[in-house]
Design a protein around this motif. Structure first.
Motif, PDB file in Angstrom:
ATOM      1  N   ALA A 274       0.830  -1.203   0.000  1.00  0.00           N
ATOM      2  CA  ALA A 274       0.000   0.000   0.000  1.00  0.00           C
ATOM      3  C   ALA A 274       0.866   1.254   0.000  1.00  0.00           C
ATOM      4  N   ALA A 275       1.982   1.217   0.713  1.00  0.00           N
ATOM      5  CA  ALA A 275       2.865   2.381   0.743  1.00  0.00           C
ATOM      6  C   ALA A 275       3.452   2.648  -0.634  1.00  0.00           C
ATOM      7  N   GLN A 276       3.841   1.574  -1.324  1.00  0.00           N
ATOM      8  CA  GLN A 276       4.447   1.742  -2.648  1.00  0.00           C
ATOM      9  C   GLN A 276       3.419   2.185  -3.681  1.00  0.00           C
ATOM     10  N   VAL A 277       2.281   1.511  -3.711  1.00  0.00           N
ATOM     11  CA  VAL A 277       1.252   1.826  -4.706  1.00  0.00           C
ATOM     12  C   VAL A 277       0.599   3.163  -4.391  1.00  0.00           C
ATOM     13  N   GLY A 278       0.240   3.368  -3.114  1.00  0.00           N
ATOM     14  CA  GLY A 278      -0.474   4.584  -2.750  1.00  0.00           C
ATOM     15  C   GLY A 278       0.342   5.836  -2.965  1.00  0.00           C
ATOM     16  N   SER A 279       1.632   5.801  -2.636  1.00  0.00           N
ATOM     17  CA  SER A 279       2.447   6.998  -2.808  1.00  0.00           C
ATOM     18  C   SER A 279       2.613   7.339  -4.277  1.00  0.00           C
ATOM     19  N   MET A 280       2.720   6.313  -5.121  1.00  0.00           N
ATOM     20  CA  MET A 280       2.861   6.576  -6.557  1.00  0.00           C
ATOM     21  C   MET A 280       1.572   7.155  -7.136  1.00  0.00           C
ATOM     22  N   ARG A 281       0.437   6.580  -6.771  1.00  0.00           N
ATOM     23  CA  ARG A 281      -0.839   7.086  -7.302  1.00  0.00           C
ATOM     24  C   ARG A 281      -1.106   8.508  -6.798  1.00  0.00           C
ATOM     25  N   ALA A 282      -0.766   8.774  -5.537  1.00  0.00           N
ATOM     26  CA  ALA A 282      -0.949  10.123  -5.013  1.00  0.00           C
ATOM     27  C   ALA A 282      -0.083  11.123  -5.774  1.00  0.00           C
ATOM     28  N   ALA A 283       1.170  10.764  -6.006  1.00  0.00           N
ATOM     29  CA  ALA A 283       2.072  11.677  -6.717  1.00  0.00           C
ATOM     30  C   ALA A 283       1.593  11.928  -8.152  1.00  0.00           C
TER      31      ALA A 283
END
Length: 376
Positions: A274-283
């Protein structure tokens, strides 16, 4: 550069569009405050570990979910946590081989009297079986009561009574013998070459690095008792986000364990994905959402902050709102939280206790949201 964010303010400009205004404390010196005005902000502050006293999170990790709640963000599944047995002098989960080595569970009262409370409560053979199963079934689960989660309940009962609980790898639990183990435990230890005379020998055969880890932190499991408690380990809930990891506050994103994306019973290990996917989608979404930095800004000279003993609130949260919950106790704690927040006064950024009061406010705001979900 990375800074410790300790205050988030959201204001509304004349055009009705929210603007983000962040106060950042730089270093440890009182009064060293920087204001950052931004169109988009991604919070990756980890789970809100600091609302509990007993927690397995590294000491450097506090979480800062109160930033988002104070800004108007909503929560999701805030009542859902993962708890389990952990050491407290060095914070570490005691799952896997730490339990399969079949250590002795012992509690010590204020007079120094020891007792093996597991076998007293469960009987000797069942205590051995439940200890072994904690290796596979480390998190507390009310579906395993009766079952291995009785161990967690019994540990908390001892600590609530003022006794200190330890794992002892030097001596076998009362009644230990290979022929008294369950078939599952005996076969497992045989396959591992670990059907040996003492817990420390069994642990060494299964997982020598587990012993070295504690030795590196000043604890010799061959010599020392290991103090344990049932600790908060992972927040399955968190701040509500959409498919782009954006909260209901435009431009405010949350990723990692701070975001409520894990599901009510999701394993803590999903936090990495979630940290990897979520941070990329947020950015990616922040890059294309077209928000602009607004001119409206809040003054940074002072903030309304509460005053009080943060350790007392953390301890009470552990006592009444951990893996076992006391409704009346939670209601009393909620009233105390709201009263303390309501008595907040202006605090200047140059004051020596400014940082501590900011931390207290974040603890209280987060506790208020989590307690309301638990009570609901």
């Amino acid at each position: 550069a990375f800074y410790k964010i300790r205050n988030l303010c959201v204001v509304t400009g004349e055009d009705g569009v929210a603007a983000l205004d962040v106060l950042v404390l730089r270093g440890e010196q009182a009064g060293s405050v920087m204001r950052v005005r931004c169109a988009n902000l991604i919070l990756a502050t980890g789970g809100p570990a600091h609302i509990y006293r007993d927690r397995v999170y590294p000491e450097s990790q506090h979480g800062m979910s109160g930033l988002a709640f104070a800004a108007g963000a909503a929560g999701a599944n805030l009542d859902c946590w993962q708890y389990g047995l952990a050491s407290v002098a060095f914070r570490w989960n005691l799952s896997g081989s730490y339990q399969q080595a079949l250590p002795r569970y012992v509690s010590v009262d204020r007079q120094g009297t020891e007792r093996e409370f597991l076998s007293d409560a469960l009987g000797q053979e069942r205590a051995l079986e439940m200890t072994f199963l904690k290796g596979y079934q480390w998190p507390y689960d009310d579906g395993r009561v009766p079952g291995s989660s009785e161990v967690d309940i019994l540990v908390k009962r001892e600590t609530d009574a003022g006794r200190t609980v330890f794992l002892d790898y030097r001596h076998n639990p009362r009644g230990y013998a290979p022929d008294r183990l369950s078939a599952e435990a005996r076969d497992y230890l045989l396959r591992c070459g670990a059907l040996l005379d003492t817990p420390i020998e069994r642990l060494r055969a299964m997982n020598q690095p587990a012993i070295a880890l504690y030795r590196d932190h000043g604890i010799d499991l061959a010599r020392d008792l290991l103090e344990i408690r049932v600790c908060a380990q992972h927040h399955n809930g968190g701040i509500a986000v959409d498919a782009d990891w954006q909260t209901c506050v435009p431009g405010l994103y949350v990723c990692g364990e701070a975001a409520g994306t894990f599901g009510r019973r999701g394993p803590g290990g999903t936090a990495l994905n979630a940290a990897q996917v979520g941070s990329m989608r947020a950015a990616e979404h922040a890059r294309r959402n077209g928000r602009q930095v607004r001119e409206t800004a809040l003054p940074v000279t002072s903030v309304r902050l509460p005053a009080g003993d943060v350790a007392a609130f953390q301890g009470e949260m552990t006592r009444v709102a951990g893996f076992l919950r006391d409704r009346a106790g939670m209601e009393r704690l909620m009233r105390a939280v709201e009263q303390t927040l309501g008595e907040s006064t202006e605090a200047d950024a140059s004051a020596p206790d400014f940082r501590e009061r900011l931390l207290l406010r974040d603890v209280l705001v987060t506790q208020r949201e989590v307690l309301s979900a638990m009570l609901y």
